[in-house]
Each structure stands twice: as C-alpha cells, then as structure tokens.
Design a protein around this motif. Structure first.
Motif, PDB file in Angstrom:
ATOM      1  N   UNK A 141       1.060  -1.100   0.021  1.00 51.54           N
ATOM      2  CA  UNK A 141       0.123  -0.076   0.046  1.00 51.54           C
ATOM      3  C   UNK A 141       0.823   1.273  -0.003  1.00 51.54           C
ATOM      4  N   UNK A 142       0.316   2.449  -0.636  1.00 50.83           N
ATOM      5  CA  UNK A 142       1.038   3.565  -0.462  1.00 50.83           C
ATOM      6  C   UNK A 142       0.250   4.647  -0.161  1.00 50.83           C
ATOM      7  N   UNK A 143       0.928   5.708   0.704  1.00 51.85           N
ATOM      8  CA  UNK A 143       0.075   7.087   0.611  1.00 51.85           C
ATOM      9  C   UNK A 143       1.065   8.055   0.933  1.00 51.85           C
ATOM     10  N   UNK A 144       0.501   9.245   1.070  1.00 48.15           N
ATOM     11  CA  UNK A 144       1.024  10.594   1.631  1.00 48.15           C
ATOM     12  C   UNK A 144       0.510  11.099   2.715  1.00 48.15           C
ATOM     13  N   UNK A 145       0.883  11.894   3.699  1.00 48.93           N
ATOM     14  CA  UNK A 145       0.529  12.047   4.942  1.00 48.93           C
ATOM     15  C   UNK A 145       0.776  13.554   5.221  1.00 48.93           C
ATOM     16  N   UNK A 146       0.504  14.576   4.368  1.00 40.23           N
ATOM     17  CA  UNK A 146       0.998  16.077   4.568  1.00 40.23           C
ATOM     18  C   UNK A 146       0.042  16.540   5.638  1.00 40.23           C
ATOM     19  N   UNK A 147       0.664  17.388   6.579  1.00 41.98           N
ATOM     20  CA  UNK A 147      -0.172  18.463   7.534  1.00 41.98           C
ATOM     21  C   UNK A 147       0.347  19.928   7.090  1.00 41.98           C
ATOM     22  N   UNK A 148      -1.195  20.644   6.992  1.00 46.77           N
ATOM     23  CA  UNK A 148      -0.998  22.105   6.756  1.00 46.77           C
ATOM     24  C   UNK A 148      -1.582  22.719   8.097  1.00 46.77           C
ATOM     25  N   UNK A 149      -1.038  23.990   8.119  1.00 47.03           N
ATOM     26  CA  UNK A 149      -1.461  24.646   9.228  1.00 47.03           C
ATOM     27  C   UNK A 149      -3.004  24.911   9.088  1.00 47.03           C
ATOM     28  N   UNK A 150      -3.517  24.829  10.335  1.00 50.26           N
ATOM     29  CA  UNK A 150      -4.854  25.336  10.534  1.00 50.26           C
ATOM     30  C   UNK A 150      -4.842  26.219  11.929  1.00 50.26           C
ATOM     31  N   UNK A 151      -5.122  27.407  11.746  1.00 47.59           N
ATOM     32  CA  UNK A 151      -5.717  27.944  10.147  1.00 47.59           C
ATOM     33  C   UNK A 151      -4.357  28.445   9.405  1.00 47.59           C
ATOM     34  N   UNK A 152      -4.857  28.759   8.345  1.00 48.83           N
ATOM     35  CA  UNK A 152      -3.772  29.157   7.216  1.00 48.83           C
ATOM     36  C   UNK A 152      -3.356  30.459   7.465  1.00 48.83           C
ATOM     37  N   UNK A 238      -7.189  14.137   9.450  1.00 48.48           N
ATOM     38  CA  UNK A 238      -6.871  13.794  10.862  1.00 48.48           C
ATOM     39  C   UNK A 238      -6.555  15.139  11.437  1.00 48.48           C
ATOM     40  N   UNK A 239      -6.581  15.241  12.647  1.00 49.88           N
ATOM     41  CA  UNK A 239      -6.227  16.352  13.382  1.00 49.88           C
ATOM     42  C   UNK A 239      -6.248  16.053  14.898  1.00 49.88           C
ATOM     43  N   UNK A 240      -5.210  16.044  15.683  1.00 50.24           N
ATOM     44  CA  UNK A 240      -5.176  15.516  16.786  1.00 50.24           C
ATOM     45  C   UNK A 240      -5.840  16.702  17.820  1.00 50.24           C
ATOM     46  N   UNK A 241      -6.604  16.513  18.971  1.00 54.23           N
ATOM     47  CA  UNK A 241      -6.926  17.225  19.815  1.00 54.23           C
ATOM     48  C   UNK A 241      -6.189  18.491  20.200  1.00 54.23           C
ATOM     49  N   UNK A 242      -6.850  19.695  19.694  1.00 58.76           N
ATOM     50  CA  UNK A 242      -6.146  21.214  19.913  1.00 58.76           C
ATOM     51  C   UNK A 242      -5.060  21.325  18.839  1.00 58.76           C
ATOM     52  N   UNK A 243      -4.966  20.390  18.278  1.00 61.64           N
ATOM     53  CA  UNK A 243      -3.446  20.672  17.152  1.00 61.64           C
ATOM     54  C   UNK A 243      -3.701  21.916  16.040  1.00 61.64           C
ATOM     55  N   UNK A 244      -2.890  22.659  15.788  1.00 60.32           N
ATOM     56  CA  UNK A 244      -3.046  23.544  14.927  1.00 60.32           C
ATOM     57  C   UNK A 244      -2.764  23.285  13.409  1.00 60.32           C
ATOM     58  N   UNK A 245      -3.140  21.880  12.989  1.00 62.33           N
ATOM     59  CA  UNK A 245      -2.881  21.683  11.825  1.00 62.33           C
ATOM     60  C   UNK A 245      -3.953  20.466  11.345  1.00 62.33           C
ATOM     61  N   UNK A 246      -4.182  20.465  10.021  1.00 59.41           N
ATOM     62  CA  UNK A 246      -5.027  19.250   9.638  1.00 59.41           C
ATOM     63  C   UNK A 246      -4.106  18.559   8.368  1.00 59.41           C
ATOM     64  N   UNK A 247      -4.119  17.062   8.614  1.00 60.67           N
ATOM     65  CA  UNK A 247      -3.540  16.225   7.550  1.00 60.67           C
ATOM     66  C   UNK A 247      -4.730  16.096   6.562  1.00 60.67           C
ATOM     67  N   UNK A 248      -4.280  16.211   5.541  1.00 61.54           N
ATOM     68  CA  UNK A 248      -5.010  15.740   4.201  1.00 61.54           C
ATOM     69  C   UNK A 248      -4.200  14.481   3.473  1.00 61.54           C
ATOM     70  N   UNK A 249      -4.584  13.644   3.642  1.00 66.53           N
ATOM     71  CA  UNK A 249      -3.841  12.311   3.313  1.00 66.53           C
ATOM     72  C   UNK A 249      -4.590  11.692   2.131  1.00 66.53           C
ATOM     73  N   UNK A 250      -3.822  11.669   0.868  1.00 67.25           N
ATOM     74  CA  UNK A 250      -4.363  10.924  -0.252  1.00 67.25           C
ATOM     75  C   UNK A 250      -3.482   9.414  -0.239  1.00 67.25           C
ATOM     76  N   UNK A 251      -4.479   8.471  -0.291  1.00 67.39           N
ATOM     77  CA  UNK A 251      -3.774   7.127  -0.146  1.00 67.39           C
ATOM     78  C   UNK A 251      -4.093   5.967  -1.268  1.00 67.39           C
ATOM     79  N   UNK A 252      -3.509   4.973  -1.478  1.00 75.79           N
ATOM     80  CA  UNK A 252      -4.180   3.886  -2.371  1.00 75.79           C
ATOM     81  C   UNK A 252      -3.664   2.583  -1.262  1.00 75.79           C
TER      82      UNK A 252
END
Length: 289
Positions: A141-152, A238-252
C-alpha cells in the motif's frame, strides 16, 4: 546515512525536503507564510511522511507475504528510512529508497521507491514511483500524509472548510483501535462541504475509502489550497485534539479491516506489482493567497 536538507525556491514558494523519509520540512510562500506543519512533538512530530509498504495499522501490528510474516508498525518503514538523493535542481529533487538487508527481514522484496518534489509557480507537485525489482509479485500500500497549518496564514480568524469539487458526500469507514470497520457509515460532508471543527476528530481520523476528489482547503474567501490527486483513491483527514494543523492524506490502500489476517495482498485497496512492474502516484497543491 543522512545528508543535507534540499531547498527548492522560485518566485512564489520555497520548500525544504529532508533525506529522512524524503519528508517535506517546510513549505512557505515568498511572503513568509508557513503552510506546512512544523512538527512540534507536543501534538505530532511528523510533517509530511511517506507511507510504504502499508498504510495504517495491521492487525496485531503484523504483516505477511505468503508464508513470510514479520512485525510492522503503522504506516510502514519508509517514513523512518533514509533516502538517497538521486537528482536535484533549483525547483526539483528526487530521492530514492531501495531495499536493505534490514528491510528484507520484514518485507522480503527488492524494490525502489522514488519520491519527487517539484515547485512550479504557485504549485507544489509531489510524486512517487514504486518499482518491483524482485522476481515475484510484490504487494503493498502507498500513501502521503502531509499536515497543513490550521488556520492558514492570514486567515487566522476565519472558519476553514474542506470542499470537494464534485459536491460529493463520501461514506466514512469507522475506526476501532486503528483498524477499519468493514461497513461504512454516512460521512460528515454535506454537498461536498465540511467545516473543520474540533469535534469531528474525537474518534480519530476520518477515513473515506475511494473518497478522494479534487478539493479545496481554506476559508470561503481568502487564502486557500487546491489539491489534485493521481492514482490515490482513498482520502483521510486527521487532526489531533487542539492541534493547529489538518492532515489531508491521499492513499492507495488503508488500514486492515477488524478481524482480517496479516496478508498485505488482502488489505483494502492493496496493489500487487508483477516482476519489473511500476506503479506511480502523485498529488499537487496550488496555493491561493
């Protein structure tokens, strides 16, 4: 092992990529706005890991290929492996991970995993190529797991949304101890729209099997990121509780189903490459400021 971080720059963006995991370390606009999460371990030490040869957890953290079985932690070993720099220029770099004696103990294949980062104007392009250099079929299986700041940056006081271009309402796979329930449930998107809020993630990541779609992340009006995906049908947020980021993860591929066995080939959306075959994946992020 090791090596220096590669820095890519153009008139709109700057990007740093480390040899450990071929992982992005930062993505910034020329105005100085940080788009990528910086890896504070108080929430999550990752920034943008590459997931291989599994995505998500395996039952009992054990994988198998035929008669061969071995322990494997969530998301596989690529994210904790050093990649070799194969090619680099001002706006592009390509890193490669190949099998080692240690990797073959857990994953008995000769392989090459090439990860390429490129910036073109205000767009980041990330792609990967997996090659089976073994004489036998290779499941993964393969995927990416980037986390982008929230808010921008420059949108600190504004609600943020993930909006699917299709206006779809993909169903969600509920999680139990990191594994997928086999039956999906109604997802939280309404006509392709989802406002990012703390309560969405109280039970962990939102996993949408075969739910990936061109999407926009950001406030209704203001800075935003547009994502497009290639050969990555599954989507997780995905976003852990209180974390200032959001992971937008595309997978296969995804985590195993509850109650499944350890065979990689039987995991949801797993890929099996024949001897000498290649699979390619990618995503792009266009920055609107």
């Amino acid at each position: 092992m090791g090596g220096d971080m590669i820095v890519l720059e153009n008139e709109a963006l700057s990007l740093g990529v480390a040899p450990l995991g071929a992982e992005m370390q930062y993505l910034r606009t020329t105005g100085g706005g940080d788009l990528l999460w910086h890896g504070d371990s108080a929430f999550w030490s990752g920034r943008s890991p590459v997931l291989f040869p599994i995505v998500g957890r395996a039952v009992d953290d054990t994988i198998a290929v035929g008669e061969h079985s071995a322990p494997m932690s969530q998301h596989g070993f690529a994210r904790r492996s050093y990649f070799d720099l194969v090619e680099a220029s001002e706006d592009m770099c390509r890193h490669r991970l190949s099998e080692t004696a240690e990797s073959r103990v857990v994953y008995p294949f000769a392989f090459a995993l090439d990860v390429t980062h490129r910036i073109a104007k205000n767009t980041l392009h990330v792609s990967a190529k997996v090659t089976n250099n073994s004489a036998t079929p290779m499941p993964f299986g393969f995927g990416f797991h980037p986390a982008f700041n929230w808010p921008l940056p420059q949108a600190e006081s504004l609600p943020h949304f993930v909006t699917l271009a299709s206006g779809g309402t993909p169903r969600r796979a509920a999680l139990h101890d990191g594994l997928l329930q086999r039956d999906t449930v109604a997802g939280p998107f309404a006509d392709g729209d989802l406002e990012i809020a703390e309560e969405l993630f109280v039970d962990g990541a939102l996993v949408f099997p075969n739910g990936a779609d061109t999407l926009r992340y950001g406030p209704r009006n203001g800075p935003a990121l547009k994502f497009e995906f290639n050969n990555l049908p599954d989507l997780a947020l995905w976003r852990p509780k209180g974390a200032p980021f959001l992971c937008i993860e595309p997978w296969h591929g995804t985590a195993s189903y509850v109650g499944d066995g350890p065979q990689i080939a039987q995991r949801p959306n797993s890929i099996t490459l024949g001897a000498g075959e290649v699979a390619e994946f990618g995503y792009s992020v266009t920055v609107r400021v």
